[in-house]
Design a protein around this motif. Structure first.
Motif, PDB file in Angstrom:
ATOM      1  N   SER A 147       0.829  -1.202   0.000  1.00 46.25           N
ATOM      2  CA  SER A 147       0.000   0.000   0.000  1.00 46.25           C
ATOM      3  C   SER A 147       0.862   1.250   0.000  1.00 46.25           C
ATOM      4  O   SER A 147       0.523   2.246  -0.661  1.00 46.25           O
ATOM      5  CB  SER A 147      -0.923  -0.006   1.217  1.00 46.25           C
ATOM      6  N   ALA A 148       1.964   1.229   0.734  1.00 46.69           N
ATOM      7  CA  ALA A 148       2.860   2.388   0.743  1.00 46.69           C
ATOM      8  C   ALA A 148       3.461   2.631  -0.636  1.00 46.69           C
ATOM      9  O   ALA A 148       3.588   3.786  -1.073  1.00 46.69           O
ATOM     10  CB  ALA A 148       3.963   2.185   1.783  1.00 46.69           C
ATOM     11  N   ARG A 149       3.843   1.562  -1.334  1.00 47.13           N
ATOM     12  CA  ARG A 149       4.362   1.728  -2.701  1.00 47.13           C
ATOM     13  C   ARG A 149       3.304   2.334  -3.608  1.00 47.13           C
ATOM     14  O   ARG A 149       3.594   3.223  -4.424  1.00 47.13           O
ATOM     15  CB  ARG A 149       4.826   0.377  -3.261  1.00 47.13           C
ATOM     16  N   LEU A 150       2.078   1.857  -3.469  1.00 47.96           N
ATOM     17  CA  LEU A 150       0.976   2.389  -4.269  1.00 47.96           C
ATOM     18  C   LEU A 150       0.728   3.859  -3.936  1.00 47.96           C
ATOM     19  O   LEU A 150       0.608   4.707  -4.833  1.00 47.96           O
ATOM     20  CB  LEU A 150      -0.277   1.556  -4.017  1.00 47.96           C
ATOM     21  N   ALA A 151       0.632   4.171  -2.657  1.00 47.48           N
ATOM     22  CA  ALA A 151       0.365   5.551  -2.251  1.00 47.48           C
ATOM     23  C   ALA A 151       1.488   6.487  -2.683  1.00 47.48           C
ATOM     24  O   ALA A 151       1.229   7.613  -3.143  1.00 47.48           O
ATOM     25  CB  ALA A 151       0.167   5.619  -0.736  1.00 47.48           C
ATOM     26  N   ALA A 152       2.731   6.044  -2.554  1.00 49.81           N
ATOM     27  CA  ALA A 152       3.856   6.875  -2.984  1.00 49.81           C
ATOM     28  C   ALA A 152       3.805   7.127  -4.483  1.00 49.81           C
ATOM     29  O   ALA A 152       4.093   8.242  -4.949  1.00 49.81           O
ATOM     30  CB  ALA A 152       5.170   6.207  -2.593  1.00 49.81           C
ATOM     31  N   ASP A 153       3.443   6.109  -5.243  1.00 51.43           N
ATOM     32  CA  ASP A 153       3.305   6.256  -6.692  1.00 51.43           C
ATOM     33  C   ASP A 153       2.238   7.289  -7.023  1.00 51.43           C
ATOM     34  O   ASP A 153       2.432   8.172  -7.869  1.00 51.43           O
ATOM     35  CB  ASP A 153       2.964   4.896  -7.295  1.00 51.43           C
ATOM     36  N   ILE A 154       1.089   7.206  -6.336  1.00 52.36           N
ATOM     37  CA  ILE A 154       0.006   8.168  -6.558  1.00 52.36           C
ATOM     38  C   ILE A 154       0.446   9.573  -6.148  1.00 52.36           C
ATOM     39  O   ILE A 154       0.220  10.551  -6.883  1.00 52.36           O
ATOM     40  CB  ILE A 154      -1.249   7.729  -5.775  1.00 52.36           C
ATOM     41  N   CYS A 155       1.073   9.694  -4.991  1.00 49.08           N
ATOM     42  CA  CYS A 155       1.541  11.010  -4.530  1.00 49.08           C
ATOM     43  C   CYS A 155       2.519  11.626  -5.524  1.00 49.08           C
ATOM     44  O   CYS A 155       2.443  12.830  -5.820  1.00 49.08           O
ATOM     45  CB  CYS A 155       2.209  10.880  -3.172  1.00 49.08           C
ATOM     46  N   ARG A 156       3.413  10.827  -6.038  1.00 48.76           N
ATOM     47  CA  ARG A 156       4.422  11.327  -6.978  1.00 48.76           C
ATOM     48  C   ARG A 156       3.761  11.824  -8.267  1.00 48.76           C
ATOM     49  O   ARG A 156       4.107  12.897  -8.785  1.00 48.76           O
ATOM     50  CB  ARG A 156       5.433  10.228  -7.277  1.00 48.76           C
ATOM     51  N   ARG A 157       2.811  11.058  -8.779  1.00 46.98           N
ATOM     52  CA  ARG A 157       2.204  11.411 -10.071  1.00 46.98           C
ATOM     53  C   ARG A 157       1.293  12.628  -9.993  1.00 46.98           C
ATOM     54  O   ARG A 157       1.159  13.379 -10.965  1.00 46.98           O
ATOM     55  CB  ARG A 157       1.449  10.215 -10.637  1.00 46.98           C
ATOM     56  N   TYR A 158       0.660  12.851  -8.849  1.00 50.60           N
ATOM     57  CA  TYR A 158      -0.284  13.963  -8.724  1.00 50.60           C
ATOM     58  C   TYR A 158       0.263  15.103  -7.857  1.00 50.60           C
ATOM     59  O   TYR A 158      -0.437  16.099  -7.659  1.00 50.60           O
ATOM     60  CB  TYR A 158      -1.616  13.469  -8.140  1.00 50.60           C
ATOM     61  N   GLY A 159       1.471  14.967  -7.333  1.00 54.15           N
ATOM     62  CA  GLY A 159       2.038  16.004  -6.482  1.00 54.15           C
ATOM     63  C   GLY A 159       1.325  16.130  -5.141  1.00 54.15           C
ATOM     64  O   GLY A 159       1.185  17.236  -4.605  1.00 54.15           O
ATOM     65  N   ILE A 160       0.886  14.995  -4.576  1.00 51.13           N
ATOM     66  CA  ILE A 160       0.163  14.996  -3.306  1.00 51.13           C
ATOM     67  C   ILE A 160       1.160  14.894  -2.157  1.00 51.13           C
ATOM     68  O   ILE A 160       1.979  13.973  -2.127  1.00 51.13           O
ATOM     69  CB  ILE A 160      -0.820  13.811  -3.242  1.00 51.13           C
ATOM     70  N   PRO A 161       1.123  15.799  -1.182  1.00 52.25           N
ATOM     71  CA  PRO A 161       2.006  15.671  -0.016  1.00 52.25           C
ATOM     72  C   PRO A 161       1.638  14.422   0.792  1.00 52.25           C
ATOM     73  O   PRO A 161       0.458  14.126   0.985  1.00 52.25           O
ATOM     74  CB  PRO A 161       1.715  16.947   0.786  1.00 52.25           C
ATOM     75  N   ALA A 162       2.629  13.718   1.286  1.00 52.08           N
ATOM     76  CA  ALA A 162       2.401  12.491   2.058  1.00 52.08           C
ATOM     77  C   ALA A 162       2.239  12.837   3.530  1.00 52.08           C
ATOM     78  O   ALA A 162       3.106  12.557   4.364  1.00 52.08           O
ATOM     79  CB  ALA A 162       3.541  11.514   1.843  1.00 52.08           C
ATOM     80  N   ASP A 163       1.120  13.473   3.859  1.00 53.79           N
ATOM     81  CA  ASP A 163       0.851  13.840   5.247  1.00 53.79           C
ATOM     82  C   ASP A 163      -0.598  13.502   5.582  1.00 53.79           C
ATOM     83  O   ASP A 163      -1.368  13.074   4.731  1.00 53.79           O
ATOM     84  CB  ASP A 163       1.159  15.321   5.492  1.00 53.79           C
ATOM     85  N   ARG A 164      -0.968  13.724   6.844  1.00 57.85           N
ATOM     86  CA  ARG A 164      -2.294  13.304   7.303  1.00 57.85           C
ATOM     87  C   ARG A 164      -3.414  14.215   6.813  1.00 57.85           C
ATOM     88  O   ARG A 164      -4.587  13.860   6.965  1.00 57.85           O
ATOM     89  CB  ARG A 164      -2.310  13.220   8.827  1.00 57.85           C
ATOM     90  N   LYS A 165      -3.088  15.342   6.248  1.00 53.18           N
ATOM     91  CA  LYS A 165      -4.128  16.161   5.633  1.00 53.18           C
ATOM     92  C   LYS A 165      -4.538  15.577   4.294  1.00 53.18           C
ATOM     93  O   LYS A 165      -5.706  15.658   3.905  1.00 53.18           O
ATOM     94  CB  LYS A 165      -3.633  17.601   5.442  1.00 53.18           C
ATOM     95  N   HIS A 166      -3.589  14.976   3.590  1.00 53.15           N
ATOM     96  CA  HIS A 166      -3.838  14.507   2.230  1.00 53.15           C
ATOM     97  C   HIS A 166      -4.020  12.997   2.141  1.00 53.15           C
ATOM     98  O   HIS A 166      -4.579  12.502   1.161  1.00 53.15           O
ATOM     99  CB  HIS A 166      -2.695  14.956   1.323  1.00 53.15           C
ATOM    100  N   LEU A 167      -3.538  12.264   3.124  1.00 57.67           N
ATOM    101  CA  LEU A 167      -3.809  10.833   3.251  1.00 57.67           C
ATOM    102  C   LEU A 167      -4.691  10.664   4.486  1.00 57.67           C
ATOM    103  O   LEU A 167      -4.234  10.901   5.619  1.00 57.67           O
ATOM    104  CB  LEU A 167      -2.516  10.034   3.416  1.00 57.67           C
TER     105      LEU A 167
END
Length: 208
Positions: A156-176
């Motif tokens: 799941s972390a690999r998936l979420a990191a991939d999504i964050c990278r492609r859309y420019g989403i910060p990996a924090d508790r506001k966005h996840l």
């Protein structure tokens, strides 16, 4: 995702409506260019995350879109299936279920994609959040911490990191965020046993 009892009831109708679900999916695939605002071509079985496999959700459980051109994608919503992997796939393929997510992560780390990221999955119970987010389901029950395996967290972390990278989403508790944190949500997932500190650390390490 909804309660275990509701899912069991909805899955019971799968055989009755399977033919209609296939017909509906085929008609949408043929006619996507007729819908206003939807321009991006779709290829059956295409994946957004390289580590995933594909099983199509019923078109009754998601909406055609053209993201991120028509809706900005800036959130990831974390869910727990409240059932096993197979029953969750069947539920999303059942047009009576009226819900789906973009991905399901199995306890052994397998990732199944069921809705394309450019489309809007009905996963959050909130239209605005559905339009701006990617939904990730995780196989298990909120009351069983043992269901959240090392393999599940890592995949799941690999998936979420991939999504964050492609859309420019910060990996924090506001966005996840968890399903329970969506405004108006009546769900409890991912629950108290989901280790947010561990999850965010894994995602962050993959983004460095």
């Amino acid at each position: 995702m909804g309660s275990r009892g509701r899912r069991a009831f909805l899955i019971g109708g799968l055989g009755v409506v399977a033919a209609g679900a296939v017909a509906g999916r085929d008609s949408i695939a043929r006619g996507w260019w007729l819908l206003p605002g939807v321009r991006k071509p779709r290829q059956e079985g295409a994946l957004d995350h390289a580590g995933a496999s594909w099983s199509a959700a019923s078109p009754a459980n998601w909406r055609l879109a053209d993201r991120p051109d028509d809706y900005r994608v800036d959130r990831i919503v974390i869910h727990v299936t409240q059932g096993d992997f197979a029953s969750s796939v069947e539920a999303f393929q059942n047009p009576w279920h009226k819900a789906s997510a973009h991905y399901i992560v199995r306890q052994d780390g397998h990732v199944e994609q069921m809705v394309r990221e450019l489309d809007v999955a009905f996963h959050a119970g909130n239209r605005s959040m559905n339009e701006r987010s990617i939904g990730i389901e995780h196989e298990g029950f909120v009351t069983r911490p043992q269901d959240f395996t090392d393999a599940l967290y890592a995949a799941s972390a690999r998936l979420a990191a991939d999504i964050c990278r492609r859309y420019g989403i910060p990996a924090d508790r506001k966005h996840l965020l968890g399903h329970s944190e969506v405004p108006g949500a009546d769900h409890t997932d991912p629950g108290q046993h989901w280790d947010w500190d561990r999850y965010l650390r894994l995602v962050g390490e993959l983004l460095r």
